[in-house]
Design a protein around this motif. Structure first.
Motif, PDB file in Angstrom:
ATOM      1  N   GLY A  17       0.833  -1.193   0.000  1.00  0.00           N
ATOM      2  CA  GLY A  17       0.000   0.000   0.000  1.00  0.00           C
ATOM      3  C   GLY A  17       0.865   1.239   0.000  1.00  0.00           C
ATOM      4  O   GLY A  17       2.035   1.207   0.380  1.00  0.00           O
ATOM      5  N   ALA A  18       0.275   2.342  -0.427  1.00  0.00           N
ATOM      6  CA  ALA A  18       1.001   3.611  -0.469  1.00  0.00           C
ATOM      7  C   ALA A  18       0.045   4.737  -0.144  1.00  0.00           C
ATOM      8  O   ALA A  18      -1.151   4.671  -0.463  1.00  0.00           O
ATOM      9  N   GLY A  19       0.562   5.761   0.520  1.00  0.00           N
ATOM     10  CA  GLY A  19      -0.241   6.920   0.874  1.00  0.00           C
ATOM     11  C   GLY A  19       0.610   8.166   0.870  1.00  0.00           C
ATOM     12  O   GLY A  19       1.750   8.161   0.401  1.00  0.00           O
ATOM     13  N   GLY A  20       0.054   9.220   1.449  1.00  0.00           N
ATOM     14  CA  GLY A  20       0.763  10.486   1.443  1.00  0.00           C
ATOM     15  C   GLY A  20       2.020  10.490   2.277  1.00  0.00           C
ATOM     16  O   GLY A  20       2.961  11.248   2.010  1.00  0.00           O
ATOM     17  N   GLN A  21       2.087   9.618   3.308  1.00  0.00           N
ATOM     18  CA  GLN A  21       3.240   9.620   4.199  1.00  0.00           C
ATOM     19  C   GLN A  21       4.316   8.622   3.804  1.00  0.00           C
ATOM     20  O   GLN A  21       5.474   8.798   4.188  1.00  0.00           O
ATOM     21  N   THR A  23       5.189   4.295   2.038  1.00  0.00           N
ATOM     22  CA  THR A  23       4.818   3.060   1.361  1.00  0.00           C
ATOM     23  C   THR A  23       5.041   1.886   2.299  1.00  0.00           C
ATOM     24  O   THR A  23       6.037   1.853   3.028  1.00  0.00           O
ATOM     25  N   VAL A  24       4.117   0.917   2.276  1.00  0.00           N
ATOM     26  CA  VAL A  24       4.198  -0.261   3.138  1.00  0.00           C
ATOM     27  C   VAL A  24       4.643  -1.457   2.301  1.00  0.00           C
ATOM     28  O   VAL A  24       4.068  -1.717   1.230  1.00  0.00           O
ATOM     29  N   TYR A  25       5.659  -2.180   2.795  1.00  0.00           N
ATOM     30  CA  TYR A  25       6.217  -3.333   2.083  1.00  0.00           C
ATOM     31  C   TYR A  25       6.114  -4.594   2.934  1.00  0.00           C
ATOM     32  O   TYR A  25       6.235  -4.548   4.165  1.00  0.00           O
ATOM     33  N   TYR A  38       8.888   5.853   5.222  1.00  0.00           N
ATOM     34  CA  TYR A  38       8.388   7.218   5.097  1.00  0.00           C
ATOM     35  C   TYR A  38       8.909   7.869   3.816  1.00  0.00           C
ATOM     36  O   TYR A  38      10.044   7.617   3.387  1.00  0.00           O
ATOM     37  N   SER A  39       8.089   8.708   3.230  1.00  0.00           N
ATOM     38  CA  SER A  39       8.516   9.475   2.065  1.00  0.00           C
ATOM     39  C   SER A  39       9.491  10.566   2.505  1.00  0.00           C
ATOM     40  O   SER A  39       9.610  10.881   3.686  1.00  0.00           O
TER      41      SER A  39
END
Length: 507
Positions: A17-21, A23-25, A38-39
């Motif tokens: 999943g990915a969001g504004g903060q 990406t989850v691996y 964290y981005s």
């Protein structure tokens, strides 16, 4: 639990999943854990001390509170560092019971997180995707959420961005909730990152603190209302009358805007459980009486759905048949058989209308599926562009932009292939979506060329502000306008077919 290095996690697995903060691996070496990276923008605002305190919170709790917290939330487990700097954290993989299976328009089934936003849709949509819930389930789930929020508040935690995006449900056995994105919560008034609110779930408390307990309570009331209404944004508590006068009265008070009148979570939990008890359990049909005479079982009747098309009686032929009937009337047959023909025409018209509705629903489902599949790409692109402008992670950013351009090409091709003849304003929506993906792909390719020149020529001012970057910016502006034009139409049309609205930034 505590502090680990990125290298110690081993090769990163699938992107979950990915969001504004960030990406989850997945972590193949530790399949029970996942890693949230964290981005670059998030790391610039990160308060690592709060993250450390969050990770250490369970160790200071009683055994029961620790067990309840870890069961109710994907709680941060280890701070992860890369080259001596915090890069993210690990957390437990969401348990399987908090996933759900959706039935897709083509009959295939898709396993995905059981986000509560799925439940905030009309019953006809829930039936189509095969998520069957009743008011007993709704009351049980809401009571569990109320109890979980009470636990959080007692431990010094407030959710703040309480919304159906970061809240999961389970239909396996007793209905339960599970919170994700826990690093976005407040711990004793402190946050890992600046908090944001989900659109249509905003609620500032009277003292202006977004994550105050009364803000959590207000958003919980919204959740109660919207879950029973099957609506993503309503504030009309009328649907809660189904749950009884007590629950409805709490909702009216909770939405009044006055914090002093807002019922607390203990009252909510008590009333929800009482309402659930009043409903009782579903009554099973009586078992058939045993017969001494052996009788061959009777075959159940077979019902053909009205909207299903058969090879010999498809939509086009229905329309031709209707036209033939009209011609027959005009040629004189109707002079003596008017009543029969009117009845027949009515039946044909109903069949055509039912087929049209089924076609429109399938076409709207296709648009929604394309939107869902395209959402994760934008976050990667934004991160890559930010890194290039700061002249860091150049090779990875170029690689991510290349992958993004390929994904945009797939989305562009899928948008071009959409059939939208029966959806309101379908041609206009399709045109805008095709245009958006075309310009997005062109922007990604331009930014990728920009990154390649940065790698080759260095990060001088002339390269940082070179023609590839300018072309990427221009294409991005065109794409953004097309997306805005698209969502303006979709956000009116989509909900008519049970689909959620979109922000242009999420396409």
């Amino acid at each position: 639990m505590g502090l680990v290095t990125l290298a110690s996690l081993g090769p990163l697995g699938e992107e979950l999943g990915a969001g504004g903060q960030g990406t989850v691996y997945a972590l193949p070496r530790s399949p029970s854990l996942v890693y949230k990276a964290y981005s670059g923008d998030a790391l610039a605002d990160l308060d690592a001390g709060v993250l450390t305190d969050m990770i250490g919170l369970p160790a200071g709790l009683s055994e029961r509170d620790r067990r309840d917290l870890l069961a109710a939330a994907a709680w941060p487990r280890d701070t992860v560092t890369d080259d001596g700097r915090v890069s993210g954290f690990t957390m437990p993989l969401v348990p399987g019971r908090f996933h759900t299976t959706l039935k897709l328009p083509d009959g295939q089934r898709q396993n995905r997180l059981g986000q509560t936003q799925l439940l905030l849709n009309r019953s006809d949509y829930l039936d189509r995707v095969d998520i069957r819930v009743d008011d007993r389930f709704r009351l049980d789930l809401l009571a569990d959420i109320a109890g979980t929020l009470r636990l959080f508040h007692r431990l010094g935690l407030t959710v703040g961005d309480l919304s159906p995006n970061n809240l999961l449900f389970s239909r396996a056995g007793k209905p339960l909730c599970h919170f994700i994105d826990c690093d976005a919560m407040q711990l004793n008034g402190r946050t890992v990152l600046p908090q944001v609110e989900t659109t249509d779930w905003e609620a500032l408390s009277e003292d202006g603190a977004m994550a105050a307990k009364d803000s959590d309570v207000y958003k919980f009331v919204l959740l109660c209302v919207r879950l029973f209404a099957g609506d993503q944004s309503t504030t009309d508590a009328a649907a809660l009358r189904r749950a009884g006068a007590g629950v409805h009265a709490l909702a009216v008070q909770g939405l009044s805007g006055s914090v002093s009148r807002r019922p607390d979570l203990a009252k909510w939990e008590k009333q929800l459980r009482a309402a659930r008890g009043a409903l009782g359990e579903p009554v099973a049909p009586p078992a058939p009486k045993p017969s001494r005479t052996r009788v061959a079982p009777k075959a159940p009747p077979v019902y053909a759905p009205v909207a299903v098309r058969t090879p010999w009686f498809n939509r086009r032929r229905r329309r031709r048949l209707a036209k033939f009937a009209v011609v027959a009337c005009l040629l004189g047959y109707g002079v003596t058989h008017t009543q029969q023909i009117e009845s027949w025409l009515g039946q044909v018209a109903e069949a055509v209308a039912a087929d049209d509705r089924a076609q429109a629903q399938a076409q709207a489902d296709g648009i929604a599926a394309l939107l869902d599949s395209s959402a994760p790409v934008r976050t990667k692109v934004k991160t890559a562009i930010g890194n290039l402008s700061k002249c860091r992670s150049l090779k990875k950013s170029v690689s991510d932009l290349g992958a993004a351009a390929e994904a945009r090409q797939r989305s562009y091709a899928a948008a071009n292939a959409l059939v939208v003849t029966d959806v309101d304003d379908g041609a206009e929506m399709k045109g805008r979506l095709v245009e958006a993906f075309r310009h997005s792909k062109a922007a990604d390719e331009a930014y990728r060329g920009w990154g390649q020149k940065l790698i080759k020529k260095g990060c001088g001012k002339s390269v940082l502000n070179g023609p590839d970057r300018k072309r990427g910016d221009q294409e991005s502006v065109k794409s953004t306008q097309a997306k805005k034009d698209f969502v303006k139409i979709w956000n009116v049309v989509g909900p008519q077919y049970g689909h959620q609205t979109f922000e242009y930034q999420n396409i």
